[in-house]
Design a protein around this motif. Structure first.
Motif, PDB file in Angstrom:
ATOM      1  N   TRP A 293       0.839  -1.219   0.000  1.00 18.42           N
ATOM      2  CA  TRP A 293       0.000   0.000   0.000  1.00 18.42           C
ATOM      3  C   TRP A 293       0.869   1.261   0.000  1.00 18.42           C
ATOM      4  N   VAL A 294       1.922   1.262   0.815  1.00 18.63           N
ATOM      5  CA  VAL A 294       2.810   2.430   0.862  1.00 18.63           C
ATOM      6  C   VAL A 294       3.515   2.636  -0.483  1.00 18.63           C
ATOM      7  N   LEU A 295       3.804   1.512  -1.149  1.00 15.83           N
ATOM      8  CA  LEU A 295       4.548   1.577  -2.420  1.00 15.83           C
ATOM      9  C   LEU A 295       3.640   1.705  -3.646  1.00 15.83           C
ATOM     10  N   ARG A 296       2.317   1.782  -3.428  1.00 14.65           N
ATOM     11  CA  ARG A 296       1.376   1.750  -4.556  1.00 14.65           C
ATOM     12  C   ARG A 296       1.538   2.986  -5.455  1.00 14.65           C
ATOM     13  N   GLU A 297       0.996   2.877  -6.661  1.00 15.50           N
ATOM     14  CA  GLU A 297       0.998   4.040  -7.560  1.00 15.50           C
ATOM     15  C   GLU A 297      -0.047   5.019  -7.069  1.00 15.50           C
ATOM     16  N   GLN A 298       0.311   6.300  -6.988  1.00 13.54           N
ATOM     17  CA  GLN A 298      -0.662   7.296  -6.550  1.00 13.54           C
ATOM     18  C   GLN A 298      -0.247   8.670  -7.062  1.00 13.54           C
ATOM     19  N   GLY A 299      -1.224   9.563  -7.161  1.00 15.35           N
ATOM     20  CA  GLY A 299      -0.963  10.967  -7.486  1.00 15.35           C
ATOM     21  C   GLY A 299      -0.251  11.155  -8.811  1.00 15.35           C
ATOM     22  N   ASP A 300       0.386  12.332  -8.958  1.00 20.21           N
ATOM     23  CA  ASP A 300       1.044  12.672 -10.226  1.00 20.21           C
ATOM     24  C   ASP A 300       2.326  11.891 -10.453  1.00 20.21           C
ATOM     25  N   TYR A 301       2.867  11.295  -9.391  1.00 20.97           N
ATOM     26  CA  TYR A 301       4.181  10.675  -9.514  1.00 20.97           C
ATOM     27  C   TYR A 301       4.139   9.148  -9.524  1.00 20.97           C
ATOM     28  N   GLY A 302       2.916   8.590  -9.530  1.00 23.03           N
ATOM     29  CA  GLY A 302       2.747   7.140  -9.691  1.00 23.03           C
ATOM     30  C   GLY A 302       3.577   6.330  -8.721  1.00 23.03           C
ATOM     31  N   ALA A 303       4.291   5.347  -9.269  1.00 20.01           N
ATOM     32  CA  ALA A 303       5.082   4.440  -8.432  1.00 20.01           C
ATOM     33  C   ALA A 303       6.302   5.135  -7.842  1.00 20.01           C
ATOM     34  N   GLU A 304       6.626   6.356  -8.309  1.00 16.67           N
ATOM     35  CA  GLU A 304       7.791   7.054  -7.755  1.00 16.67           C
ATOM     36  C   GLU A 304       7.414   7.959  -6.584  1.00 16.67           C
ATOM     37  N   THR A 305       6.121   7.942  -6.194  1.00 17.74           N
ATOM     38  CA  THR A 305       5.699   8.798  -5.080  1.00 17.74           C
ATOM     39  C   THR A 305       6.457   8.423  -3.813  1.00 17.74           C
ATOM     40  N   VAL A 306       6.528   7.140  -3.540  1.00 18.58           N
ATOM     41  CA  VAL A 306       7.344   6.646  -2.431  1.00 18.58           C
ATOM     42  C   VAL A 306       8.402   5.730  -3.044  1.00 18.58           C
ATOM     43  N   ALA A 307       9.657   6.127  -2.919  1.00 20.86           N
ATOM     44  CA  ALA A 307      10.729   5.345  -3.542  1.00 20.86           C
ATOM     45  C   ALA A 307      10.950   4.032  -2.801  1.00 20.86           C
TER      46      ALA A 307
END
Ligand SMILES: NC(=O)c1ccc[n+]([C@@H]2O[C@H](COP(=O)([O-])OP(=O)(O)OC[C@H]3O[C@@H](n4cnc5c(N)ncnc54)[C@H](OP(=O)(O)O)[C@@H]3O)[C@@H](O)[C@H]2O)c1
Length: 362
Positions: A293-307
């Motif tokens: 869940w923490v690593l999921r794709e989200q927002g404008d930065y997709g999978a890079e939102t949380v490295a």
């Protein structure tokens, strides 16, 4: 065989771990990194520590995260890591990203806490000595300090990079506005902040909430080129099966340190149990779903939102279970909705006061 010469890392260690780019930098971190806050002090057997570190590296975990005061006692996690590094990992130094931090309490008196140049410079020298390293890959200011001008802390970080004692620098638990301000300052200095390290999990979502200027920490960090590494993604163990049938004697909660009894309220355990059901329907353990869940794709930065998700583990079995998350990082919309319907803030963000202590740099 002597354990000291026995370690040969797994030849296939780079075959299954995804490495994700950190912000606008050229650096990549493993999707799951290992922190040494708990379980690496003098209260834990060195051989367990060795086994966890070896297994992590064997499975592609190239990033170990420390801080000056990890233990207990303060400093002992770095000393223990230094010993294991010398015995097992020294030959692989260039395959590792090792971080340390200063900002919270470390030594008595006015120079062992905060964000002054005096504290940061002295603390990093001590950390390097304890770990037996010439440099760390990432050095963090561990928390905002309302008593030190932001410029002083940032100039100290810049000069630490210039000295070669850290390759990159970052910040931890800074709010969205202060992050933007610090990032702008360091960009002008030609020494961009690499990374932000905030707490983040299904039950602690402060990084998604808009700050004073309307931007969330996740957006502020990404828009300013910083990558994010999320700490305590398992809410210190709450988001696992650890506490579903009571409090095990060898658990962090039983030790009554950072995970207090209130965090294991009946409401929280009921919520965790419902999240556990959702995880099982997905074919994952709760720990695995929480990390995905923490690593999921989200927002404008997709999978890079949380490295990277920065976990702790008290055994090789926990580490293995957590790394097996990487087999399924995908969520359906219905799964995300089911999680949102159940999840609420669990009152576990013990770093919130430090974040709130300073909104702007003045
Ligand atoms: N920047 C900061 O201010 C800050 C603050 C906190 C942490 N951190 C960093 O983040 C790292 C991780 O923090 P954390 O240890 O709180 O993270 P976490 O991953 O949320 O919690 C780790 C704990 O959860 C339990 N656990 C882990 N995997 C499990 C599994 N598969 N099944 C059951 N229980 C499991 C273990 O507890 P037991 O010990 O009870 O087995 C483990 O010690 C730290 O080591 C540190 O590097 C940074």
């Amino acid at each position: 065989m002597n354990t000291l010469d026995a370690y040969v890392p797994a030849p296939d260690r780079y075959e299954s771990m995804p490495y994700r780019r950190v912000g606008n930098s050229g650096l990549k971190l493993p999707a799951i990194s290992l922190g040494l806050w708990h379980n690496f002090g003098d209260d834990k057997p060195l051989e367990t520590q060795r086994a966890i570190l070896r297994r992590a590296f064997d499975r592609g975990v190239t990033h170990f995260d420390l801080a000056n005061n990890y233990g207990p006692p303060f400093g002992s996690a770095e000393t223990n890591f230094g010993r294991l590094f010398a015995e097992d990992f020294k030959r692989y130094r260039d395959e590792l990203i090792i971080s340390s931090k200063a900002g919270w309490d470390m030594w008595p008196g006015p120079y062992g806490f905060g964000g002054s140049r005096k504290y940061l410079m002295a603390s990093l020298d001590q950390s390097l000595e304890r770990m037996g390293l010439d440099y760390v890959d990432i050095f963090y200011h561990h928390r905002p300090d309302p008593e030190t001008p932001l410029e002083e802390t940032m100039y100290a970080l810049r000069d630490i990079v210039a000295s070669g004692k850290a390759l990159y620098v970052g910040i931890s638990s800074y709010g969205p506005e202060l992050t933007a301000e610090a990032a702008r300052f360091m960009a002008e200095e030609g020494c961009p902040l690499l990374i932000h390290q905030p707490s983040y999990s299904i039950v602690n979502r402060w990084v998604e909430e808009p700050g004073e200027d309307g931007e969330s920490l996740l957006t502020s960090a990404a828009d300013n080129g910083l990558g994010v590494i999320a700490f305590s993604p398992l809410a210190q163990g709450l988001l696992t099966n650890r506490y579903l049938q009571g409090v095990p004697e060898d658990s962090r909660a039983a030790a009554q340190k950072s995970l207090s009894g209130d965090m294991l309220s009946a409401e929280n355990i009921e919520m965790v149990s419902r999240l556990n059901d959702i995880a099982q329907e997905r074919g994952q353990s709760l720990a695995q779903m929480a990390l995905a869940w923490v690593l999921r794709e989200q927002g404008d930065y997709g999978a890079e939102t949380v490295a990277s998700a920065l976990i702790g583990a008290s055994s090789v079995a926990q580490l293995d279970e957590n790394l097996d998350t990487l087999g399924n990082l995908e969520f359906t919309k219905a799964e995300l909705k089911a999680i949102d319907d159940v999840a609420r803030d669990a009152g576990i963000n013990i770093w919130a006061d430090a974040t709130a202590s300073r909104v702007h740099g003045e």
